[in-house]
Write an enzyme that holds these catalytic residues in place. Structure first.
Site, mmCIF file in Angstrom:
data_model
loop_
_atom_site.group_PDB
_atom_site.id
_atom_site.type_symbol
_atom_site.label_atom_id
_atom_site.label_comp_id
_atom_site.label_asym_id
_atom_site.label_seq_id
_atom_site.Cartn_x
_atom_site.Cartn_y
_atom_site.Cartn_z
ATOM 1 N N ASN A 148 0.883 -1.149 0.439
ATOM 2 C CA ASN A 148 0.238 -0.029 -0.032
ATOM 3 C C ASN A 148 0.577 1.473 -0.185
ATOM 4 O O ASN A 148 0.369 2.455 -0.686
ATOM 5 C CB ASN A 148 -0.955 -0.265 1.378
ATOM 6 C CG ASN A 148 -0.707 0.287 2.590
ATOM 7 O OD1 ASN A 148 0.408 -0.541 2.724
ATOM 8 N ND2 ASN A 148 -1.153 0.556 3.664
ATOM 9 N N THR A 228 -1.485 -12.985 8.246
ATOM 10 C CA THR A 228 -0.165 -13.274 7.519
ATOM 11 C C THR A 228 1.506 -13.076 8.897
ATOM 12 O O THR A 228 2.131 -14.178 8.715
ATOM 13 C CB THR A 228 0.968 -12.271 6.764
ATOM 14 O OG1 THR A 228 0.180 -11.997 5.210
ATOM 15 C CG2 THR A 228 2.322 -12.802 5.585
ATOM 16 N N GLU A 246 3.946 -4.909 12.329
ATOM 17 C CA GLU A 246 2.766 -4.060 12.250
ATOM 18 C C GLU A 246 2.053 -4.674 11.455
ATOM 19 O O GLU A 246 2.331 -4.865 10.468
ATOM 20 C CB GLU A 246 3.675 -2.701 11.719
ATOM 21 C CG GLU A 246 4.358 -1.878 12.413
ATOM 22 C CD GLU A 246 4.387 -1.467 13.396
ATOM 23 O OE1 GLU A 246 3.295 -0.992 13.636
ATOM 24 O OE2 GLU A 246 5.100 -0.991 14.159
ATOM 25 N N CYS A 280 -2.760 1.321 6.384
ATOM 26 C CA CYS A 280 -3.837 0.423 8.170
ATOM 27 C C CYS A 280 -4.161 1.433 8.670
ATOM 28 O O CYS A 280 -5.560 0.609 9.270
ATOM 29 C CB CYS A 280 -2.323 -0.608 8.326
ATOM 30 S SG CYS A 280 -0.648 1.088 8.343
ATOM 31 N N GLU A 459 7.117 0.994 15.983
ATOM 32 C CA GLU A 459 8.098 1.915 15.377
ATOM 33 C C GLU A 459 8.426 3.066 15.501
ATOM 34 O O GLU A 459 7.348 3.919 16.265
ATOM 35 C CB GLU A 459 7.926 1.263 13.823
ATOM 36 C CG GLU A 459 8.114 0.173 13.475
ATOM 37 C CD GLU A 459 7.708 -0.236 12.019
ATOM 38 O OE1 GLU A 459 7.045 0.270 11.364
ATOM 39 O OE2 GLU A 459 8.553 -1.123 11.611
HETATM 40 P P1 NDP Z 1 0.483 -9.138 3.736
HETATM 41 O O1 NDP Z 1 0.348 -9.406 4.873
HETATM 42 O O2 NDP Z 1 -0.448 -10.311 2.525
HETATM 43 O O3 NDP Z 1 1.233 -9.362 2.504
HETATM 44 C C1 NDP Z 1 2.688 -8.260 3.054
HETATM 45 C C2 NDP Z 1 4.159 -9.491 3.070
HETATM 46 O O4 NDP Z 1 4.426 -10.168 3.817
HETATM 47 C C3 NDP Z 1 4.388 -8.946 1.463
HETATM 48 O O5 NDP Z 1 5.312 -8.565 1.025
HETATM 49 C C4 NDP Z 1 4.103 -10.563 1.846
HETATM 50 O O6 NDP Z 1 4.401 -10.770 -0.219
HETATM 51 C C5 NDP Z 1 4.392 -11.241 2.505
HETATM 52 N N1 NDP Z 1 4.274 -12.531 2.797
HETATM 53 C C6 NDP Z 1 2.764 -13.434 2.626
HETATM 54 N N2 NDP Z 1 3.344 -14.109 2.985
HETATM 55 C C7 NDP Z 1 4.513 -14.715 4.080
HETATM 56 C C8 NDP Z 1 4.757 -16.007 4.498
HETATM 57 N N3 NDP Z 1 4.525 -17.057 4.583
HETATM 58 N N4 NDP Z 1 6.075 -15.581 5.188
HETATM 59 C C9 NDP Z 1 6.235 -13.659 4.826
HETATM 60 N N5 NDP Z 1 6.262 -13.379 4.409
HETATM 61 C C10 NDP Z 1 4.761 -13.481 3.655
HETATM 62 O O7 NDP Z 1 0.139 -7.448 3.520
HETATM 63 P P2 NDP Z 1 -0.898 -7.247 2.465
HETATM 64 O O8 NDP Z 1 0.364 -6.879 1.331
HETATM 65 O O9 NDP Z 1 -1.680 -7.676 1.309
HETATM 66 O O10 NDP Z 1 -0.963 -5.605 2.685
HETATM 67 C C11 NDP Z 1 -2.151 -5.258 3.593
HETATM 68 C C12 NDP Z 1 -2.049 -4.827 4.859
HETATM 69 O O11 NDP Z 1 -1.242 -5.118 5.616
HETATM 70 C C13 NDP Z 1 -3.149 -5.101 5.667
HETATM 71 O O12 NDP Z 1 -3.998 -5.423 6.657
HETATM 72 C C14 NDP Z 1 -2.625 -3.134 6.574
HETATM 73 O O13 NDP Z 1 -3.510 -2.919 7.428
HETATM 74 C C15 NDP Z 1 -1.579 -4.050 6.829
HETATM 75 N N6 NDP Z 1 -0.755 -2.617 7.230
HETATM 76 C C16 NDP Z 1 -0.020 -2.253 8.329
HETATM 77 C C17 NDP Z 1 0.336 -1.435 8.658
HETATM 78 C C18 NDP Z 1 0.965 -1.717 9.454
HETATM 79 O O14 NDP Z 1 1.440 -0.100 9.675
HETATM 80 N N7 NDP Z 1 0.315 -1.787 10.682
HETATM 81 C C19 NDP Z 1 0.380 -0.673 7.307
HETATM 82 C C20 NDP Z 1 0.300 -0.499 5.698
HETATM 83 C C21 NDP Z 1 -0.110 -1.518 6.269
HETATM 84 P P3 NDP Z 1 3.602 -11.527 -1.122
HETATM 85 O O15 NDP Z 1 3.086 -9.848 -1.563
HETATM 86 O O16 NDP Z 1 4.280 -12.000 -1.759
HETATM 87 O O17 NDP Z 1 1.841 -11.333 -0.314
#
Ligand code: NDP
Length: 479
Positions: A148, A228, A246, A280, A459
């Protein structure tokens, strides 16, 4: 365009020779092919990071601060390119990419360069001894980030990890790999030491999981979804890795009965729909005091109607596409679910087909749904799209109960003319970050993170610098 992994300062193909398609979600076009990396590529990257560790960690803090400043300057001179690439990769409006993504990616390096300068040596005197608290690098750290705010969130981790003397293996989301690759090009152009930052592209289940499992990676900083996050914790915690998580949110925007309604309506619309609701921190549940509800609704709809959904490449677009056709389907399915659950769509509610070149893009009109129970699925599950539910409450205590009625606890905002009342309500909301009469107003020195299922750890400022250090106490007994 084909991008490669950045390992040991070189752009190299994945060992299996396999690539994934990367799309522009606002057009549906393939923009690039990216490595579909595996554990073998991660192993190479970890080796490069380990080889680079002795020299990088031996630099003085001021030498590492100078490197952060050099990176910031190099990025600053190519700010427009960052914004253009990020807008193309995410489908977010170019204006937003310029103002938020590009600007913050640069200021993350500037901020941590300045903030690290303020690090004082901590000492604690006893009657007969002095304790020195020193910060040592952890070693090789693993960074995993979502789609995002791609470069913004990646550099938010890279800058403090570097300045504290660690070397890095990072995996950006496979949906948005381009600005991470751009950063590597910039690092190569300024002769940044090879192997200190390694970027490996690919799927979470392969490359991401391999980072979690690698025994030489000593800490994991993860930003992404809560489900995740559970996998990350389940893998890394038994290996006793340092962990920062996070995760997701379902944040409340609380409009008290004395709020300036016009300001609050604009604030609530911005909180709900910035980046198509894919932040988020977005306020996807709008809670409004029953006394002002009827007056507030038309103001909110007016504020939403001023937001132009359009071609992200055009300067006057306020809302772009969501991240992918799959994500669009998921968001639209929640809108259908809301109708089944008895919700009334009072704004938006459907996919938007834009003219060329965006006719295949994943655009959804900003959607507001009223009439749903506060415990309905749409009001409690993270949709992460341009969808907000709106609910009436009676009195501040009910607003607080409603705000706290989800598994999440990341952020929220309270809107009121009475600042003491706003602060008091904010203190009772179970979230890591609360704003009163504003939203996404960030001071990078402050702690950032969630409670409940929104994460573990903080963070920002000292919290990031401490996370990326091993704090060691040396107690020296007086003669
Ligand atoms: P995901 O959890 O799907 O993915 C995050 C990252 O983790 C991606 O690089 C993903 O790769 C990777 N990933 C997925 N599966 C695994 C695994 N088994 N082991 C290690 N890495 C893995 O999140 P999104 O990318 O869909 O992002 C949206 C989410 O992030 C929302 O829930 C949002 O709220 C949260 N978010 C939280 C923030 C915060 O600061 N609290 C800030 C921004 C977003 P791949 O893309 O290949 O799946």
């Amino acid at each position: 365009m084909q991008i490669e992994n950045f390992i040991g300062g070189n752009f190299i193909a994945p060992l299996n020779g396999d690539y994934l398609e990367n799309h522009n979600p606002a057009t549906g076009n393939v923009t690039s092919h990216i490595p579909n990396s595996t554990a073998d590529d991660i192993a190479e990257a970890v080796q490069a990071a380990q080889d680079a560790l002795p020299a990088w960690s031996a630099l003085s803090l001021s030498e590492r601060i100078e490197w952060l400043e050099k990176i910031a300057q190099a990025l600053e001179s190519r700010k427009d390119e960052i914004a253009n690439i990020e807008s193309m990769d995410t489908g977010k409006p170019i204006n937003l990419a310029r103002r938020v993504d590009a600007a913050r990616s640069i200021s993350n390096f500037e901020f941590f360069a300045k903030h690290a300068e303020t690090l004082a040596e901590l000492t604690y005197e006893m009657d007969d001894a002095t304790n020195y608290v020193i910060r040592k690098p952890i070693g090789v750290v693993g960074l995993i980030t979502p789609w995002n705010l791609p470069l913004y969130l990646l550099t938010w981790k890279i800058a403090p990890a570097l300045v504290m003397g660690n070397t890095i293996v990072a995996k950006p989301s496979e949906l948005t790999p381009l600005t991470a690759n751009f950063l590597c090009e910039v690092l190569a152009s300024i002769d940044f030491p090879k192997g200190v930052l390694n970027i490996v592209h690919g799927l979470g289940i392969n490359a991401g999981q391999a980072i979690l499992e690698h025994p030489q990676i000593k800490a994991i900083s993860f930003t992404g979804g809560t489900s995740t996050g559970k996998i990350v914790a389940a893998t890394a915690a038994p290996m006793f890795k340092k962990l920062s998580l996070e995760l997701g949110g379902k944040n409340a925007t609380i409009i008290l009965d004395d709020a300036n309604l016009s300001t609050a309506a604009k604030g609530a619309a911005r909180a709900a729909f910035t980046n198509s609701g894919q932040v988020c921190l977005c306020g996807s549940r709008i809670l409004v005091d029953a006394k002002i509800y009827d007056e507030f609704i038309p103001l909110l709809i007016d504020a939403v109607n001023t937001m132009k959904v359009g071609n992200p490449a055009q300067d006057d677009s306020d809302i772009g596409s969501v991240i992918s056709p799959d994500h669009m389907k998921k968001v639209l399915s929640y809108i259908e679910l809301a109708k089944q659950e008895g919700g009334r769509i009072i704004s938006g509610g459907e996919r938007m087909i834009l003219p060329q070149p965006n006719s295949n893009g994943s655009f959804i009109a900003p959607t507001i749904i009223e009439g749903l129970g506060i415990d309905s699925r749409c009001a409690t599950e993270e949709i992460f799209g341009p969808v907000a539910t709106i609910h009436k409450f009676t009195g501040d205590e009910e607003a607080i109960r409603m705000a706290n009625g989800t598994e999440y606890g990341l952020a929220g905002s309270v809107w009121t003319a009475d600042l003491a009342r706003g602060k008091s309500v904010a203190e009772k909301v179970e979230s890591g970050i609360l704003w009163v009469n504003t939203w996404l107003h960030r001071d990078l020195r402050t702690p950032f993170g969630g409670v409940k299922n929104s994460g573990v750890g903080r963070e920002g400022g000292d919290w990031s610098l401490n996370f990326f250090s091993e704090l060691t106490n040396i107690c020296v007994k007086d003669d």
